[in-house]
Write a protein that holds these residues in place. Structure first.
Motif, short mmCIF file in Angstrom:
data_model
loop_
_atom_site.label_atom_id
_atom_site.label_comp_id
_atom_site.label_asym_id
_atom_site.label_seq_id
_atom_site.Cartn_x
_atom_site.Cartn_y
_atom_site.Cartn_z
N PRO A 193 -22.28 10.98 4.04
CA PRO A 193 -22.35 10.64 5.47
C PRO A 193 -23.66 9.98 5.88
O PRO A 193 -23.65 9.08 6.74
CB PRO A 193 -22.18 12.01 6.15
N ALA A 194 -24.78 10.39 5.31
CA ALA A 194 -26.06 9.79 5.71
C ALA A 194 -26.11 8.32 5.34
O ALA A 194 -26.62 7.49 6.10
CB ALA A 194 -27.22 10.54 5.06
N GLU A 197 -23.96 6.56 7.90
CA GLU A 197 -24.60 6.57 9.21
C GLU A 197 -25.74 5.56 9.30
O GLU A 197 -25.91 4.86 10.31
CB GLU A 197 -25.12 7.98 9.52
N LEU A 198 -26.53 5.47 8.20
CA LEU A 198 -27.69 4.58 8.19
C LEU A 198 -27.37 3.19 7.65
O LEU A 198 -28.23 2.30 7.67
CB LEU A 198 -28.83 5.21 7.38
N ASN A 264 -27.91 16.07 4.14
CA ASN A 264 -27.78 16.50 5.54
C ASN A 264 -29.12 16.46 6.27
O ASN A 264 -29.16 16.36 7.50
CB ASN A 264 -27.24 17.94 5.62
N VAL A 267 -31.84 12.34 8.63
CA VAL A 267 -31.30 12.02 9.96
C VAL A 267 -31.85 10.71 10.50
O VAL A 267 -31.42 10.24 11.56
CB VAL A 267 -31.59 13.16 10.96
N GLU A 268 -32.80 10.11 9.77
CA GLU A 268 -33.32 8.81 10.15
C GLU A 268 -33.79 8.08 8.89
O GLU A 268 -33.82 8.66 7.80
CB GLU A 268 -34.47 8.95 11.16
#
Length: 422
Positions: A193-194, A197-198, A264, A267-268
């Motif tokens: 997912p990361a 997302e990125l 997880n 987040v950035e």
């Protein structure tokens, strides 16, 4: 040499913690008893703090020669002493790669700058990236602790098979960075997912596991001691377990960051979380913990990989892989695993001293009469925050900055000589 008497120690001795005094004479452990009242040139009150064998790290990068803006043997070894380590194994991905007798001898000379015991890996192949084997027999005679192309997987199966046969013949060890470069496919983050997302190119788990499966079969065929560097996947843990049960001569290590973090936590676009192998899923992280606790994974190693700040502040796409870790390894593991009752202090110390020594045939890792006085004194009750200004390493590239931990190293001794004191 002076005699040193350490009083009131919480001593990790014979795999147990004991309240003891310890006398060092001529750089060796001379006496262990509940109370020692002999005269000594120096008396240290350990104040009931932990006195442990010097920690052993079988996987560090000290960057010298050729990359001294990242780290030097002097700074790296002092950082190791700050972390409680007295023996480390340095990887050969320096410039030039010590893939011949002259360059390897030069590397050994440079390593004499170390304040601790820095043992040297030799590369498996020329430049670490070709299919031409290094002069394995010559490098073994010169004192290579083992052979590794860390940072690069060996993609050609025949190259690996031939290397295993020759390394087995000189009774050495092959430490493998398992990575199929074609499946790695220029990724920078774990497929998950990361990455989505990125919007970053992903590294599939099979880049590790497919090569590991191949290598385990080759290790079975050759009988070489095959050591897996920085295991990162749940399937990898299962494969190691199966291989051990089948009698294959395999061991493996895991890093604190793969035990404590997953993708997880990303987040950035912060490249302090960029390492190779990458942080995997939470499922993988939990499997690594289970493998460590059940004995499938043999030891903890840092993969200490310092970089200049300018090389780590460009986001995932452009920054270098790797984090600094040798100064934070013990306090992080103690705080997150021992203080939370995931494992005992004795278990943690065995994973960071006895197990690596036994795996690679070192006469180190234990406190006993006649052994070299390689020791560290650690205040387990000291709570502090990990800050980059406290690092001795040139590398401050850590995802753990700002975290509170317990377990501060007070002193470190190598052959009875103090090489670090707070």
């Amino acid at each position: 040499m002076t005699t040193i008497l350490i009083k009131n120690a919480n001593l990790f001795y014979a795999k147990h913690l004991n309240k003891s005094d310890l006398l060092i004479k001529d750089g060796k452990i001379f006496k262990i008893a509940e109370v020692i009242n002999e005269q000594a040139d120096r008396v240290i009150d350990a104040k009931n703090n932990l006195v442990a064998p010097g920690l052993i790290d079988v996987h560090v990068h000290f960057r010298e020669p050729g990359q001294v803006h990242k780290e030097t043997i002097a700074t790296g070894s002092r950082a190791a002493a700050h972390g409680g380590f007295t023996t480390v194994f340095a990887m050969p991905n320096v410039t030039p790669v010590p893939d011949n007798s002259d360059d390897f001898k030069n590397q050994l000379e440079l390593n004499k700058q170390s304040v601790i015991k820095t043992l040297q890996y030799a590369p498996v192949t020329k430049e670490e990236t070709t299919d031409e084997l290094s002069p394995i027999e010559d490098l073994a005679k010169l004192g290579a602790i083992a052979f590794s192309n860390d940072g690069h997987g060996i993609n050609n199966a025949k190259t690996m098979f031939d290397a295993m046969q020759r390394i087995k013949a000189v009774n050495s060890h092959l430490a493998a960075h398992v990575e199929d470069q074609n499946l790695f496919n220029k990724g920078v983050i774990n497929a998950g997912p990361a990455a989505v997302e990125l919007g970053l190119p992903a590294i599939e788990r099979v880049s590790e596991t497919s090569q590991l499966a191949r290598d385990l079969i080759l290790a079975k065929e050759t009988g070489v001691h095959y050591h897996v560097c920085h295991l990162s996947t749940a399937d990898g843990v299962k494969m190691i377990q199966i291989a051990k049960n089948a009698g294959i001569n395999v061991t493996c290590e895991v890093t604190p960051h793969h035990l404590l973090l997953s993708d997880n936590n990303i987040v950035e676009d912060d490249a302090n979380f960029k390492m190779n192998p990458p942080l995997r899923s939470e499922l993988d992280r939990r499997a690594l913990i289970d493998g460590l606790l059940d004995g499938t994974i043999d030891m903890i190693a840092t993969d200490h990989a310092p970089h200049a700040e300018s090389e780590k502040n460009q986001g995932f796409l452009k920054s270098a892989f790797g984090i600094t870790g040798i100064e934070t390894s013990f306090p992080l593991m103690y705080s997150r695993f021992v203080k939370t009752s995931l494992m005992s202090l004795e278990q943690l110390l065995e994973l960071m001293t006895i197990k690596p020594a036994q795996t690679f045939g070192l006469s180190a890792g234990e406190i006993k009469i006649g052994a070299n006085a390689d020791l560290t004194i650690i205040d387990l009750n000291k709570n502090y925050q990990i800050k980059k200004e406290d690092f001795i390493s040139k590398g401050v590239n850590s995802p753990f900055l700002g975290q509170d931990v317990y377990g501060q190293v007070q002193k470190t001794f190598v052959n009875g000589r103090e090489v670090y004191s707070i």
